[in-house]
Design an enzyme around this catalytic site. Structure first.
Site, PDB file in Angstrom:
ATOM      1  N   CYS A 168       0.851  -1.277  -0.080  1.00 40.14           N
ATOM      2  CA  CYS A 168      -0.015  -0.105   0.150  1.00 40.14           C
ATOM      3  C   CYS A 168       0.847   1.269   0.054  1.00 40.14           C
ATOM      4  CB  CYS A 168      -0.901  -0.095   1.181  1.00 40.14           C
ATOM      5  SG  CYS A 168      -1.971  -1.439   1.427  1.00 40.14           S
ATOM      6  N   HIS A 309      -2.796   8.058   6.181  1.00 38.33           N
ATOM      7  CA  HIS A 309      -2.875   6.665   5.590  1.00 38.33           C
ATOM      8  C   HIS A 309      -4.329   6.150   5.926  1.00 38.33           C
ATOM      9  CE1 HIS A 309      -2.051   2.631   3.888  1.00 38.33           C
ATOM     10  NE2 HIS A 309      -2.034   2.265   4.886  1.00 38.33           N
ATOM     11  N   GLU A 320      -1.006   5.481  13.800  1.00 41.77           N
ATOM     12  CA  GLU A 320      -0.532   6.665  12.952  1.00 41.77           C
ATOM     13  C   GLU A 320      -0.771   7.853  13.728  1.00 41.77           C
ATOM     14  OE1 GLU A 320      -1.232   8.558   8.571  1.00 41.77           O
ATOM     15  OE2 GLU A 320      -2.577   7.110   9.087  1.00 41.77           O
ATOM     16  N   LYS A 339     -10.057   7.832   2.638  1.00 39.92           N
ATOM     17  CA  LYS A 339     -10.331   6.543   2.454  1.00 39.92           C
ATOM     18  C   LYS A 339     -11.982   6.221   2.559  1.00 39.92           C
ATOM     19  CE  LYS A 339      -5.724   4.242   2.500  1.00 39.92           C
ATOM     20  NZ  LYS A 339      -4.888   5.607   2.758  1.00 39.92           N
ATOM     21  N   HIS A 344      -9.617   1.965   0.386  1.00 41.25           N
ATOM     22  CA  HIS A 344      -8.126   1.847   0.122  1.00 41.25           C
ATOM     23  C   HIS A 344      -7.855   1.063  -1.072  1.00 41.25           C
ATOM     24  CE1 HIS A 344      -4.251   1.029   1.190  1.00 41.25           C
ATOM     25  NE2 HIS A 344      -4.377   0.407   2.356  1.00 41.25           N
ATOM     26  N   PHE A 403       1.698  -3.667   4.070  1.00 42.06           N
ATOM     27  CA  PHE A 403       2.141  -4.852   4.661  1.00 42.06           C
ATOM     28  C   PHE A 403       3.656  -5.178   4.270  1.00 42.06           C
ATOM     29  CE2 PHE A 403      -2.383  -7.094   4.011  1.00 42.06           C
ATOM     30  CZ  PHE A 403      -2.672  -6.390   5.113  1.00 42.06           C
TER      31      PHE A 403
END
Length: 415
Positions: A168, A309, A320, A339, A344, A403
């Site tokens: 991502c 994010h 975050e 998002k 996402h 990830f």
């Protein structure tokens, strides 16, 4: 050192098929998430996603060529065409850049997964009908770097052709790599393209089996709710984003519209867990970006806004927030996540969200964090809940983490 600016933008996503429509929609709080229509998900535990709507691939490719490219490539071509036209390097009559600049014009593409739908389809064909029935276009249609391959051929870009596959954070890393390539003299101009289309059985089923996705199937518009106490996972989106980078000198010489200067970026690894995020990795990515930005423009630099994010996962959002608070102490910037509107978009998220961040900088309005109706007491920053807000912005940041514990942050400044 060469200064790098953004002179072209292009996107397609679940709320719009171009930059202007998309940004207006995210500012207005429009949500593109709905029940999945790209395949029959009725037996899946997750049945919602942010799908691109009203897209005909023959708008960007000859009909006979559509079967040669996975949907993520088709979406990437659409975004790239818009960005290149926006930067005035191509037009409707001539899709190739001038020969005088083509050797120094590169492309850096990105995707988290690539042609997963094509891989799924051909795996089924191989299993059920045998290997001789596999499409001859299977491999070139699904490879991540073929996103850049198709587009470089389309526009005659003969400079470096590189690809990032860092989950991502992929297109955030591609953006940073584009700046590096120009600064170090590897090219004068770079087209950065991030694209993703993994809304298929294997994609949705795979993420669902990890318990990473929201299961709010009965209320898709409320499913993605970054920083909200009732968040229960992210919602998959699809789409593409494209940005044209070039030197400030070349942009000024040709009288190009300059959206922003890229003044800092940071990259880091968690080195902790393949899927579980931590605070330290994102903190160090943001810290590195801020340090570079201050070295470029001065220690008094202040970040006005962060496009987070903010995926709507219980652990990730909290981490975050902790990282932002640790970096900025008692002077945290305004933060929001888009998002909730588009879902996402995985490897395309960085490019799409960078565009939203740059548009916020230029338009002086911050997109809201929609569905933030019940704030998490541990997520206590100014998240611009529910409704967009006018603001005088000079310097902005965009974050993306993936990830494998891979992180990226980038900072843009108004010229």
């Amino acid at each position: 050192m060469r200064r790098v600016v953004v002179t072209g933008l292009g996107t397609i996503n679940s709320v719009g098929n171009n930059v202007e429509d998309s940004f207006k929609a995210v500012v207005d709080g429009v949500c593109g998430i709905d029940t999945i229509s790209l395949f029959d998900a009725s037996e899946y535990p997750v049945q919602i996603a942010g799908e691109v709507k009203n897209f005909d691939p023959t708008e960007v490719m000859d009909k006979k060529d559509v079967k040669k490219a996975d949907r993520f490539i088709q979406l990437g071509i659409k975004a790239a065409n818009e960005a290149m036209k926006d930067a005035k390097f191509i037009d409707d009559e001539n899709k190739k850049v001038d020969d005088s600049i083509s050797e120094r014009f590169g492309i850096i593409s990105a995707s988290g997964i690539g042609g997963l739908g094509t891989i799924e389809k051909n795996s089924v064909v191989c299993q059920n009908r045998g290997p001789r029935k596999i499409s001859p276009f299977f491999i070139p249609s699904s490879l991540v770097n073929m996103l850049g391959g198709f587009i470089s051929i389309e526009h005659g870009l003969r400079g470096p052709s590189l690809s990032h596959v860092t989950a991502c954070a992929a297109s955030t890393h591609a953006l940073a790599d584009g700046v590096k390539t120009i600064v170090t003299g590897g090219a004068d101009r770079i087209l950065v393209v991030g694209a993703e289309s993994a809304i298929c059985g294997a994609g949705v089923g795979g993420f669902a089996s990890m318990k990473a996705l929201s299961t709010r199937n009965d209320d898709p518009k409320k499913a993605s709710r970054p920083f909200d106490k009732d968040r229960d996972g992210f919602v998959m989106g699809e789409g593409a984003g494209a940005l044209v980078l070039e030197t400030l000198e070349s942009a000024q010489e040709r009288g190009a519209k300059i959206y922003a200067e890229v003044i800092g970026f940071g990259e880091s690894a968690d080195a902790n867990h393949i899927t579980a995020p931590v605070v330290d990795g994102p903190l160090r990515a943001m810290k590195a970006a801020l340090s570079m930005a201050k070295a470029n423009v001065g220690e008094d630099l202040k970040i006005d806004y962060i496009n987070a994010h903010g995926t709507s996962t219980p652990v990730g959002d909290g981490n975050e927030v902790k990282a932002i608070k640790e970096l900025f102490n008692n002077d945290c910037p305004i933060v929001s996540s888009t998002k909730g509107q588009v879902g996402h978009c995985l490897g395309a998220a960085g490019a799409i969200e960078a565009i939203f961040t740059i548009k916020a900088l230029n338009e002086g309005i911050i997109p809201p964090t929609i569905n933030l109706e019940n704030p998490d007491e541990n997520c206590d920053l100014d998240f611009v809940p529910l409704k967009g807000r006018k603001a005088n912005l000079t310097t902005v940041m965009s974050n993306n983490f993936g990830f494998g514990g891979t992180n990226g942050s980038v900072i843009f400044k108004k010229i």
